[in-house]
Design a protein around this motif. Structure first.
Motif, PDB file in Angstrom:
ATOM      1  N   ASP A 156      14.840  18.529  34.463  1.00  0.00           N
ATOM      2  CA  ASP A 156      13.576  19.063  33.945  1.00  0.00           C
ATOM      3  C   ASP A 156      13.563  19.164  32.427  1.00  0.00           C
ATOM      4  OD1 ASP A 156      12.688  19.290  36.502  1.00  0.00           O
ATOM      5  OD2 ASP A 156      12.949  21.462  36.647  1.00  0.00           O
ATOM      6  N   PHE A 157      14.771  19.286  31.832  1.00  0.00           N
ATOM      7  CA  PHE A 157      14.846  19.537  30.393  1.00  0.00           C
ATOM      8  C   PHE A 157      15.215  18.294  29.592  1.00  0.00           C
ATOM      9  CE2 PHE A 157      15.955  23.689  32.399  1.00  0.00           C
ATOM     10  CZ  PHE A 157      14.750  24.318  32.101  1.00  0.00           C
ATOM     11  N   GLU A 158      15.353  17.146  30.256  1.00  0.00           N
ATOM     12  CA  GLU A 158      15.611  15.905  29.537  1.00  0.00           C
ATOM     13  C   GLU A 158      14.352  15.469  28.813  1.00  0.00           C
ATOM     14  OE1 GLU A 158      17.048  13.105  32.373  1.00  0.00           O
ATOM     15  OE2 GLU A 158      19.006  14.071  32.610  1.00  0.00           O
ATOM     16  N   PHE A 159      14.534  14.912  27.620  1.00  0.00           N
ATOM     17  CA  PHE A 159      13.365  14.509  26.836  1.00  0.00           C
ATOM     18  C   PHE A 159      13.590  13.156  26.174  1.00  0.00           C
ATOM     19  CE2 PHE A 159      10.579  15.253  22.929  1.00  0.00           C
ATOM     20  CZ  PHE A 159       9.429  14.867  23.588  1.00  0.00           C
ATOM     21  N   ASP A 160      14.168  13.145  24.979  1.00  0.00           N
ATOM     22  CA  ASP A 160      14.332  11.880  24.252  1.00  0.00           C
ATOM     23  C   ASP A 160      15.790  11.522  24.015  1.00  0.00           C
ATOM     24  OD1 ASP A 160      15.014  13.775  22.401  1.00  0.00           O
ATOM     25  OD2 ASP A 160      13.671  13.075  20.818  1.00  0.00           O
ATOM     26  N   GLY A 161      16.699  12.213  24.685  1.00  0.00           N
ATOM     27  CA  GLY A 161      18.120  11.937  24.527  1.00  0.00           C
ATOM     28  C   GLY A 161      18.780  12.725  23.421  1.00  0.00           C
ATOM     29  N   THR A 162      17.983  13.334  22.550  1.00  0.00           N
ATOM     30  CA  THR A 162      18.516  14.127  21.441  1.00  0.00           C
ATOM     31  C   THR A 162      18.018  15.562  21.486  1.00  0.00           C
ATOM     32  OG1 THR A 162      18.601  12.162  20.033  1.00  0.00           O
ATOM     33  CG2 THR A 162      18.671  14.290  18.923  1.00  0.00           C
ATOM     34  N   HIS A 163      16.775  15.730  21.901  1.00  0.00           N
ATOM     35  CA  HIS A 163      16.147  17.047  21.922  1.00  0.00           C
ATOM     36  C   HIS A 163      15.851  17.461  23.361  1.00  0.00           C
ATOM     37  CE1 HIS A 163      15.122  15.087  18.046  1.00  0.00           C
ATOM     38  NE2 HIS A 163      15.492  16.261  17.561  1.00  0.00           N
ATOM     39  N   VAL A 164      15.623  18.732  23.553  1.00  0.00           N
ATOM     40  CA  VAL A 164      15.330  19.243  24.884  1.00  0.00           C
ATOM     41  C   VAL A 164      13.820  19.242  25.098  1.00  0.00           C
ATOM     42  CG1 VAL A 164      15.128  21.679  24.253  1.00  0.00           C
ATOM     43  CG2 VAL A 164      16.025  21.074  26.492  1.00  0.00           C
ATOM     44  N   HIS A 165      13.420  19.084  26.355  1.00  0.00           N
ATOM     45  CA  HIS A 165      11.999  19.056  26.695  1.00  0.00           C
ATOM     46  C   HIS A 165      11.363  20.403  26.334  1.00  0.00           C
ATOM     47  CE1 HIS A 165       8.311  18.706  29.042  1.00  0.00           C
ATOM     48  NE2 HIS A 165       8.580  17.428  29.232  1.00  0.00           N
ATOM     49  N   PRO A 166      10.140  20.375  25.752  1.00  0.00           N
ATOM     50  CA  PRO A 166       9.531  21.648  25.332  1.00  0.00           C
ATOM     51  C   PRO A 166       9.249  22.622  26.472  1.00  0.00           C
ATOM     52  CG  PRO A 166       8.001  19.797  25.066  1.00  0.00           C
ATOM     53  CD  PRO A 166       9.333  19.209  25.346  1.00  0.00           C
ATOM     54  N   CYS A 167       9.350  22.174  27.725  1.00  0.00           N
ATOM     55  CA  CYS A 167       9.153  23.114  28.835  1.00  0.00           C
ATOM     56  C   CYS A 167      10.231  24.198  28.865  1.00  0.00           C
ATOM     57  CB  CYS A 167       9.090  22.373  30.172  1.00  0.00           C
ATOM     58  SG  CYS A 167      10.663  21.686  30.732  1.00  0.00           S
ATOM     59  N   TYR A 168      11.315  24.000  28.080  1.00  0.00           N
ATOM     60  CA  TYR A 168      12.355  25.023  28.037  1.00  0.00           C
ATOM     61  C   TYR A 168      11.861  26.315  27.403  1.00  0.00           C
ATOM     62  CZ  TYR A 168      13.715  25.418  23.069  1.00  0.00           C
ATOM     63  OH  TYR A 168      13.756  25.715  21.733  1.00  0.00           O
ATOM     64  N   LEU A 169      10.695  26.254  26.775  1.00  0.00           N
ATOM     65  CA  LEU A 169      10.170  27.450  26.103  1.00  0.00           C
ATOM     66  C   LEU A 169       9.931  28.599  27.072  1.00  0.00           C
ATOM     67  CD1 LEU A 169       7.702  25.905  23.494  1.00  0.00           C
ATOM     68  CD2 LEU A 169       9.928  26.942  23.071  1.00  0.00           C
ATOM     69  N   LYS A 170       9.755  28.280  28.359  1.00  0.00           N
ATOM     70  CA  LYS A 170       9.595  29.367  29.325  1.00  0.00           C
ATOM     71  C   LYS A 170      10.876  30.206  29.403  1.00  0.00           C
ATOM     72  CE  LYS A 170      10.906  26.253  33.113  1.00  0.00           C
ATOM     73  NZ  LYS A 170      10.438  25.495  34.289  1.00  0.00           N
ATOM     74  N   LEU A 171      12.041  29.556  29.216  1.00  0.00           N
ATOM     75  CA  LEU A 171      13.309  30.285  29.205  1.00  0.00           C
ATOM     76  C   LEU A 171      13.447  31.110  27.926  1.00  0.00           C
ATOM     77  CD1 LEU A 171      15.722  27.470  30.502  1.00  0.00           C
ATOM     78  CD2 LEU A 171      14.638  29.293  31.832  1.00  0.00           C
ATOM     79  N   LEU A 172      13.060  30.505  26.800  1.00  0.00           N
ATOM     80  CA  LEU A 172      13.103  31.229  25.532  1.00  0.00           C
ATOM     81  C   LEU A 172      12.182  32.450  25.592  1.00  0.00           C
ATOM     82  CD1 LEU A 172      13.139  29.738  21.995  1.00  0.00           C
ATOM     83  CD2 LEU A 172      11.425  31.440  22.544  1.00  0.00           C
ATOM     84  N   GLU A 173      11.003  32.255  26.170  1.00  0.00           N
ATOM     85  CA  GLU A 173      10.033  33.347  26.288  1.00  0.00           C
ATOM     86  C   GLU A 173      10.596  34.487  27.126  1.00  0.00           C
ATOM     87  OE1 GLU A 173       5.451  32.822  26.837  1.00  0.00           O
ATOM     88  OE2 GLU A 173       6.362  32.934  28.829  1.00  0.00           O
TER      89      GLU A 173
END
Length: 679
Positions: free
Chosen positions: A655-672
């Motif tokens: 779910d958190f894979e994105f471009d190979g370098t950065h994490v998918h922005p959906c991780y913000l739910k965890l940060l929140e």
């Protein structure tokens, strides 16, 4: 308070947390030290003449009857020194002894040689035939020298020390280990071994002089280097380059003593012989710049020669603009100038320079794409770039692009990098209405071209990340000024969360990116003068006092620096390297909090890359432990939720894979969620 107690040989460090109400003498500290030292170096401890134990702080030997609280300050470094007990050494054979405290597991010198031989099968003479085979001193010296040349400095030091344990006066080993420590940035350690070298015919005196310069002992450096210069003139037989190198170090000593005139005389002598001596140019340019208009021009020419490899400051803006105006059609010089403007937070000027360039040369092409095709969009850019809103609603238009165009020329790559950088600046500064229209035109230009393998890979990576984000977000015309922001300060990992909204205790807040490009925590230490620190300070200067801030740094340290610094013997273990970087980070954030009264949250390093995930998770654990001891800072504890374990291996969840370098922005739910749980 917290302080550190070290020994030089064998290497040992003890971290001491001392109660501020415990007013005991340094004698108690020595007792504690001996107890811990014996646990690790039992045999070596038996050889200590305890009556000779001394505690040193810098160049001063402390009175062991004095009080700890009066003699030591928080974060001090102390050194324990002693004289060994007298003993006879009858064993003249050389067998490998057990080497302790290696990076991953206990090993022996023989095992180190086996490992090195396995890496280089052409050196088959070093592969032992028997498990307990003896080796000659010369063979060990050859292996240690090879390891050092391959930047495996820590292993080289271990072998050199093993040789010196058996042959304390081995000249080659003394010089070898001294070189290792000097190249690792530890001149005081290097000096210890150089002073034991008996033969100073070669360049040992030069090495001593360099150590004295690096240690700030400039009078001693000048005395040593001048004597060495006399020897070179008398004996001859050395190269012109070596003589010039010696003169540059002599000039450094004069600069240290603020004897600028003497330094100039020495450096001018070097440059008369060799106008391209890089180290001489680096020292010479800053000395002549203040002397007058003619000297300023000369200094600018010199700085252009070395700027690419040295630090950039605000003065570089004028220098790079001068270079750009000399060849205004050259996209490479424009790109360098734009990056310089980014560095000093002059983003509006950077956008304006790109716009002027496109207007002046609209027919320039990338493949079959004319850069003038962007003018219908960019002509609606007016004023400051920050939260800029165009004067009309922009549409995503498309221009036919032949994606099968062959390889781009170097100039085409630089033109593309300029456009990538334009998109990055507009995005970071919140001019969001321009992003999709521009991206829709230039994104096709990336297809079929392996830009990650070119010299514009960094610019391409930023654009790729921003372009992909556009497909995940609903269309946003602009960011509303006056929103309540959470300032997200970081390297490129601040891009995916940028301008997204999160809920904090029932209130909607916008994540405002504060980008510090390519910044390592190591760059931010107090004594650093490297340009990313300047960029960081410029970037955070715009954050208002009392703001809620999230700091996300450390990924580049984990990826590029920590293991390498241990391999080069700057630290004796990965844990020590991590702790050093963590301490730099914590100290910086505490200073910023005291200065600006920011509410500071520390973001974990994101474990995206498979190769560095182990180091990243160790870093996060040690960082979290350290933050928990600081009530003024808060740790965002969610990183474990990004990972899953498969076959015993930690992997990033799909779910958190994105471009190979950065994490998918959906991780913000965890940060929140992490923010909600903190007080």
């Amino acid at each position: 308070m917290k302080f550190y107690v070290h020994t030089e040989e064998p290497p040992f460090t003890m971290v001491v947390k001392w109660n501020d109400s415990d007013d005991q003498s340094l004698q108690k500290l020595i007792e504690i030290f001996l107890g811990n030292f014996k646990l690790k170096y039992f045999m070596e401890a038996r050889n200590i003449d305890e009556s000779t134990l001394e505690v040193w702080k810098g160049k001063k030997s402390l009175n062991i009857c004095g009080k700890i609280l009066q003699s030591i300050k928080n974060m001090d470094d102390l050194y324990i020194k002693w004289k060994p007990k007298s003993s006879d050494q009858n064993d003249t054979s050389f067998q490998s002894s057990e080497i302790k405290n290696q990076l991953d597991k206990p090993t022996t010198t023989t095992q180190l040689i086996k490992s090195e031989a396995a890496e280089n099968s052409s050196q088959k003479k070093h592969i032992p035939k028997e498990k307990n085979q003896s080796y000659s001193v010369q063979e060990f010296l050859e292996i240690a020298t090879t390891l050092s040349s391959k930047q495996k400095v820590q292993h080289a030091i271990v072998i050199f020390k093993d040789i010196l344990n058996k042959e304390p006066h081995n000249q080659s080993a003394l010089v070898g280990i001294a070189d290792c420590y000097f190249n690792a940035g530890r001149p005081a350690d290097s000096l210890v071994y150089l002073k034991r070298v008996q033969n100073t015919k070669n360049d040992t005196a030069f090495k001593l002089g360099k150590c004295y310069v690096e240690m700030g002992k400039y009078d001693k450096a000048i005395e040593t280097l001048m004597e060495y210069c006399k020897d070179l003139r008398t004996k001859g037989g050395t190269t012109a380059t070596h003589k010039q190198d010696v003169q540059v170090w002599l000039a450094k000593a004069y600069i240290g003593k603020k004897q600028t005139d003497m330094a100039l005389v020495v450096l001018q002598g070097v440059l008369r012989e060799n106008q391209e001596h890089l180290d001489a140019l680096i020292e010479y340019a800053p000395l002549i710049y203040p002397l007058g208009p003619k000297q300023k021009e000369e200094a600018m020419t010199i700085l252009l020669t070395v700027l690419v490899n040295k630090r950039a400051t605000e003065q570089a803006e004028a220098l790079m603009k001068h270079a750009y105006l000399l060849d205004p059609a050259n996209p490479h010089t424009l790109l360098t100038y734009i990056h310089t403007l980014e560095l000093i937070e002059k983003h509006t000027e950077a956008v304006q320079e790109v716009l002027n360039y496109i207007k002046q040369w609209p027919e320039k092409e990338i493949g079959n794409f004319r850069i003038g095709s962007l003018l219908p969009i960019l002509n609606h850019f007016h004023g400051d770039v920050y939260l800029n809103v165009p004067d009309v609603k922009l549409q995503c238009a498309s221009v036919p692009v032949i994606t099968s165009y062959g390889s781009y020329s170097e100039d085409m790559n630089y033109l593309l990098a300029i456009l990538f950088t334009l998109v990055k600046i507009l995005f970071i500064k919140g001019a969001n209405a321009f992003i999709r229209p521009i991206s829709s035109l230039i994104d096709p230009l990336t297809k079929g071209h392996e830009l990650h393998k070119t010299n514009i890979r960094n610019e391409a990576a930023y654009f790729s990340c921003i372009s992909q984000l556009q497909g995940l977000r609903s269309e946003v015309s602009h960011v509303v000024p006056g929103e309540r922001y959470v300032y997200f300060v970081g390297d490129s990992h601040c891009i995916p969360p940028a301008w997204q909204s999160i809920q904090i205790k029932g209130e909607e807040r916008i994540l405002h990116p504060i980008l510090s490009t390519g910044t390592k925590i190591w760059h931010l230490r107090e004594e650093s003068t490297f340009y990313p620190k300047y960029n960081f300070n410029s970037a955070v200067a715009g954050i208002p006092d009392g703001a809620l801030t999230i700091f996300c740094f450390g990924e580049i340290d984990c990826r590029e620096a920590l293991l390498l610094s241990v391999e080069k013997a700057k630290y004796d273990s990965l844990e020590e390297a991590i702790d050093c970087v963590v301490e730099i980070y914590i100290s910086l954030l505490i200073r910023l909090k005291e200065l600006h009264h920011w509410d500071i949250y520390i973001h974990p390093v994101l474990p995206v890359l498979d190769l560095t995930r182990s180091v990243v998770m160790q870093f996060n654990q040690r960082m979290m432990n350290r933050v928990q001891s600081e009530t003024s800072l808060k740790w965002l504890d969610f990183v474990d939720s990004l990972l899953t374990k498969e076959s015993g291996e930690l992997l990033l969840k799909k779910d958190f894979e994105f471009d190979g370098t950065h994490v998918h922005p959906c991780y913000l739910k965890l940060l929140e969620e992490s923010l909600q749980q903190l007080p």
